[in-house]
Design an enzyme around this catalytic site. Structure first.
Site, mmCIF file in Angstrom:
data_model
loop_
_atom_site.group_PDB
_atom_site.id
_atom_site.type_symbol
_atom_site.label_atom_id
_atom_site.label_comp_id
_atom_site.label_asym_id
_atom_site.label_seq_id
_atom_site.Cartn_x
_atom_site.Cartn_y
_atom_site.Cartn_z
ATOM 1 N N TYR A 137 29.674 9.035 8.989
ATOM 2 C CA TYR A 137 29.039 9.901 7.869
ATOM 3 C C TYR A 137 28.167 11.359 7.733
ATOM 4 C CZ TYR A 137 31.170 6.074 4.338
ATOM 5 O OH TYR A 137 31.452 5.551 3.563
ATOM 6 N N ASN A 189 30.241 0.718 -3.860
ATOM 7 C CA ASN A 189 32.169 1.654 -4.259
ATOM 8 C C ASN A 189 32.782 0.660 -3.512
ATOM 9 O OD1 ASN A 189 31.458 3.064 -2.514
ATOM 10 N ND2 ASN A 189 31.455 5.063 -3.290
ATOM 11 N N LYS A 215 34.692 -1.968 2.611
ATOM 12 C CA LYS A 215 32.720 -2.369 2.510
ATOM 13 C C LYS A 215 32.392 -3.239 3.091
ATOM 14 C CE LYS A 215 32.555 2.866 1.183
ATOM 15 N NZ LYS A 215 32.041 4.132 0.167
ATOM 16 N N HIS A 271 36.194 2.708 1.329
ATOM 17 C CA HIS A 271 36.060 4.417 1.895
ATOM 18 C C HIS A 271 37.523 4.673 1.890
ATOM 19 C CE1 HIS A 271 35.735 8.259 3.969
ATOM 20 N NE2 HIS A 271 36.695 7.463 4.874
ATOM 21 N N ARG A 317 43.754 7.774 -2.202
ATOM 22 C CA ARG A 317 42.248 8.415 -2.835
ATOM 23 C C ARG A 317 42.543 8.380 -4.678
ATOM 24 N NH1 ARG A 317 37.298 9.789 -0.665
ATOM 25 N NH2 ARG A 317 36.896 11.796 -1.901
ATOM 26 N N THR A 333 33.870 9.157 -6.710
ATOM 27 C CA THR A 333 32.527 8.399 -5.863
ATOM 28 C C THR A 333 31.787 7.006 -6.612
ATOM 29 O OG1 THR A 333 32.958 10.018 -4.554
ATOM 30 C CG2 THR A 333 30.884 8.760 -3.897
ATOM 31 N N GLU A 378 39.502 10.235 11.455
ATOM 32 C CA GLU A 378 39.016 9.004 10.910
ATOM 33 C C GLU A 378 39.752 7.401 11.539
ATOM 34 O OE1 GLU A 378 38.059 9.133 7.109
ATOM 35 O OE2 GLU A 378 37.158 10.303 7.215
HETATM 36 P P1 IDP Z 1 33.428 9.723 -1.014
HETATM 37 O O1 IDP Z 1 32.944 7.764 -0.354
HETATM 38 O O2 IDP Z 1 34.176 9.605 -2.200
HETATM 39 O O3 IDP Z 1 34.605 10.112 0.140
HETATM 40 P P2 IDP Z 1 31.502 10.970 0.021
HETATM 41 O O4 IDP Z 1 30.768 12.108 -0.672
HETATM 42 O O5 IDP Z 1 32.362 10.714 1.202
HETATM 43 O O6 IDP Z 1 32.179 10.458 -1.066
HETATM 44 O O7 IDP Z 1 29.343 9.854 0.113
HETATM 45 C C1 IDP Z 1 30.375 8.991 1.239
HETATM 46 C C2 IDP Z 1 29.886 8.056 0.560
HETATM 47 O O8 IDP Z 1 28.461 7.634 0.338
HETATM 48 C C3 IDP Z 1 29.720 6.687 -0.664
HETATM 49 O O9 IDP Z 1 31.599 6.206 -0.561
HETATM 50 C C4 IDP Z 1 29.632 6.154 -1.175
HETATM 51 O O10 IDP Z 1 28.846 4.755 -0.518
HETATM 52 C C5 IDP Z 1 27.838 6.788 -0.669
HETATM 53 N N1 IDP Z 1 27.595 8.215 -1.471
HETATM 54 C C6 IDP Z 1 27.194 8.834 -2.127
HETATM 55 N N2 IDP Z 1 26.158 9.818 -2.677
HETATM 56 C C7 IDP Z 1 25.810 8.728 -2.522
HETATM 57 C C8 IDP Z 1 25.201 8.627 -3.322
HETATM 58 O O11 IDP Z 1 24.215 9.880 -3.996
HETATM 59 N N3 IDP Z 1 23.661 8.139 -3.440
HETATM 60 C C9 IDP Z 1 24.045 6.670 -3.021
HETATM 61 N N4 IDP Z 1 24.870 6.751 -1.588
HETATM 62 C C10 IDP Z 1 25.975 7.936 -1.769
HETATM 63 MG MG MG Z 2 34.197 10.999 1.827
#
Ligand code: IDP
Ligand code: MG
Length: 153
Positions: free
Chosen positions: A49, A112, A9, A115, A85, A91, A126
């Site tokens: 997303y 973070n 990212k 992805h 993962r 996350t 994907e």
């Molecule tokens: P993942 O990346 O661990 O699979 P997901 O729930 O699919 O988590 O969320 C996708 C991305 O959206 C996360 O990696 C993060 O960058 C962003 N995200 C998820 N939850 C939050 C939040 O509560 N606040 C801000 N960004 C979030």
């Molecule tokens: Mg996800």
């Protein structure tokens, strides 16, 4: 062998972490079978997303993911989806365990670093979303016998 999608990212690109992250995946024994830099746009991110478009933070997530070009990877290996993962971590970087990519490089739920596809079904969808035909090279490393037992490879 499974294939999975990883996105380095903008938080990884901007902070100069690309080499360290690639090193981790290579050290683990995963094979890079696709890799390119690309600029994400809103249309693609709304698909990628889709489960988050109604969340209040979605506009921030969009801006964050479009802030710089990203690097997309296709990694291949036994149980690659689950392994990657595990290496990625929770996350939220503040909850992710030390030793994981997010646990070692992030203090944020949004910024973070990577992805990673969350299931084999997601990975297949994907990879088609981010790579065109011919951009994934299904080569087999000569080191395969040193990475796996005969019944694992
Ligand atoms: P993942 O990346 O661990 O699979 P997901 O729930 O699919 O988590 O969320 C996708 C991305 O959206 C996360 O990696 C993060 O960058 C962003 N995200 C998820 N939850 C939050 C939040 O509560 N606040 C801000 N960004 C979030
Ligand atoms: Mg996800």
């Amino acid at each position: 062998m499974e294939k999975t999608l990883v996105i380095l990212k903008p938080s990884a690109i901007e902070r100069g972490l690309v080499g360290q992250i690639l090193t981790r995946f290579q050290q683990k024994g995963l094979t890079i079978v696709g890799m390119k830099m690309m600029q994400l746009d809103e249309k693609l991110l709304r698909e990628h997303y889709a489960h988050l478009v109604d969340r209040a933070f979605f506009p921030w997530l969009l801006a964050s993911m479009m802030a710089t070009p990203v690097i997309v990877l296709c990694l291949k290996g036994r149980d690659a989806v689950r392994v990657v993962r595990l290496m990625t971590g929770a996350t939220n970087g503040r909850e992710a365990l030390p030793g994981t990519i997010r646990g070692d490089f992030s203090l944020s739920g949004q910024e973070n670093i990577v992805h990673a596809s969350s299931s084999l079904e997601d990975a297949e969808v994907e990879l088609k979303r981010f790579f065109a035909d011919g951009e994934i090279y299904d080569w087999v490393p000569q080191s395969t016998p040193f990475l796996y037992a005969p019944d694992e490879a």
